[in-house]
Design an enzyme around this catalytic site. Structure first.
Site, PDB file in Angstrom:
ATOM      1  NE  ARG A   1       8.496  -1.134 -18.311  1.00 13.86           N
ATOM      2  CZ  ARG A   1       7.682  -1.718 -19.199  1.00 13.86           C
ATOM      3  NH1 ARG A   1       6.467  -2.097 -18.835  1.00 13.86           N
ATOM      4  NH2 ARG A   1       8.086  -1.894 -20.442  1.00 13.86           N
TER       5      ARG A   1
ATOM      6  CE1 TYR B   1       2.896  10.610   3.798  1.00 13.98           C
ATOM      7  CE2 TYR B   1       2.289   9.282   1.892  1.00 13.98           C
ATOM      8  CZ  TYR B   1       3.119  10.209   2.500  1.00 13.98           C
ATOM      9  OH  TYR B   1       4.171  10.728   1.800  1.00 13.98           O
TER      10      TYR B   1
ATOM     11  CG  ASP C   1      -0.044   2.720   4.873  1.00  8.03           C
ATOM     12  OD1 ASP C   1       0.916   2.078   5.355  1.00  8.03           O
ATOM     13  OD2 ASP C   1       0.078   3.865   4.405  1.00  8.03           O
TER      14      ASP C   1
ATOM     15  CE  LYS D   1       7.873   7.144   5.455  1.00  9.58           C
ATOM     16  NZ  LYS D   1       7.502   7.001   4.039  1.00  9.58           N
TER      17      LYS D   1
END
Length: 390
Positions: free
Chosen positions: A55, A108, A180, A205
């Protein structure tokens, strides 16, 4: 200084402490065994320490982060499990209850839901403005404005936000700016060159590029990434070791993929613009795009994303016929992979009401294309036979 293509292959190699050419997959949750208490304490408190507990970080994620930070020209980066993990964690590191965010009408869909629904439950106010109106951003600034959050080109309508203006506005007002940059990729656009503070990506992406992983990235100053990292420890959206390795592998061909995608998308957009069944083609590389000159100024390439509007009545039915008839383009979510995809935003944006869809430029006849690296003649032929059926 090494060129971009070389950085994609060799940046961050110091995190590969083995003698292997390809960085290994560290398939372990616990990396660190030590009998020294002081050394253990150092490991648990050091930001992004790569060999303590998963983590906190892992070596392959550290190497991928180094590559992406280099591309985005920021001091540091953090890799997380999804694009939304990157977006939400970065925003939560920037604001608290009582703060105000300026964002756009078009984002988005999940980002928009996070901004309007999630954050309101925790006392964060959000104002949405028209991204093509610079003055709207300035007019929306309040005394408690802590963040300007933008997305350009926007999803799905490919409108452009003026990066230089937003960067300067943020600096002048002492407001953090965040973008973004998923649709553009750092090959086509580097927001830090225009003063934008923080860059987020859905690395699922273009950065990954093969539709075989989900990941997110946050890029910014070392101080900002440390804040995001501390939030991520509590939110727990760590990227798995195998997906870190897949992301690092995908990054190596990013420049080659995006350049071919750019070339294909421009050629397809120019062809679609001439088809009588299409009333509108939205692509930042077309001179007909109302913000083409701004895109030309702040982008090095125009991405593989474009949007089309179907001409005439029964736009929904015609869109369905096209989707059913295409053979190379797959009707599927996501974008930025080597394969060409097409989607119907009005159906996908289920979390948005009709007014929100209208403000985002989404109609029943809107189709969003993610152009891949297939041969352009095959892509045109696929659309030609599909359009002939409506």
């Amino acid at each position: 200084m090494a060129k971009l293509e070389t950085k994609l292959i060799h940046e961050g190699e110091e995190h590969n402490t083995t003698k292997s050419v390809v960085s290994p997959i560290y398939q372990t949750s616990t990396y660190f065994v030590s009998e020294d208490i002081a050394e253990f304490a150092h490991s648990t408190s050091t930001v992004k320490f790569p060999e303590f507990y998963h983590r906190h970080g892992n070596p392959t994620s550290s190497q991928a982060a180094a590559v992406i930070a280099s591309l985005e020209k920021t001091e540091d980066a953090l890799i997380l499990a999804t694009g939304m993990a990157a977006i939400s964690t970065a925003i939560l590191a920037a604001v608290k209850s009582g703060d105000h965010i300026i964002a756009q009408h078009t984002h988005y869909a999940a980002s928009r839901t996070f901004l309007l629904d999630f954050l309101s439950d925790y006392g964060v106010e959000v104002t949405l403005v028209d991204q093509i109106d610079n003055e709207a951003f300035a007019s929306a600034v309040k005394g408690n404005t802590k963040l300007i959050y933008i997305e350009t080109p926007s999803n799905p309508n490919l409108e452009i936000t003026d990066l230089e203006y937003i960067g300067k506005l943020g600096k002048d007002k002492g407001i953090l700016t965040m973008i973004d940059n998923t649709f553009a990729s750092p090959i086509n656009q580097v927001p830090a060159e225009y003063g934008i503070d923080v860059v987020v990506h859905s690395a699922t992406k273009y950065l990954g590029g093969h539709s075989d992983l989900t990941a997110g990235a946050v890029c910014g100053s070392k101080e900002m990434i440390a804040k995001v990292w501390k939030r991520s420890l509590l939110l727990g959206a760590s990227l798995s070791p195998f997906d870190s390795w897949l992301l690092l592998r995908g990054l190596k061909t990013l420049a080659l993929r995006v350049r071919q995608i750019n070339e294909n998308a421009l050629a397809l957009a120019q062809w679609l613009e001439k088809q009588p069944q299409i009333s509108k083609v939205g692509y930042t590389g077309l001179e007909s795009h109302p913000q083409h000159q701004l895109a030309k100024k702040q982008m090095k390439g125009y991405t593989g994303m474009l949007v089309i509007e179907i001409e005439g009545n029964d736009a929904f039915g015609k869109a369905q016929t096209i989707l059913n008839s295409l053979e190379v383009f797959a009707n599927a979510v996501s974008l930025g992979g080597v394969e060409s995809l097409i989607a119907h935003p009005a159906s996908m944006w289920s979390s948005s009401n009709e007014e929100q869809k209208k403000k985002s430029g989404i109609t029943d006849g809107t189709l969003r294309l993610s152009v891949g690296i297939e041969h352009i003649e095959d892509l045109i032929a696929d659309f030609s036979q599909a359009l002939a059926k409506i």
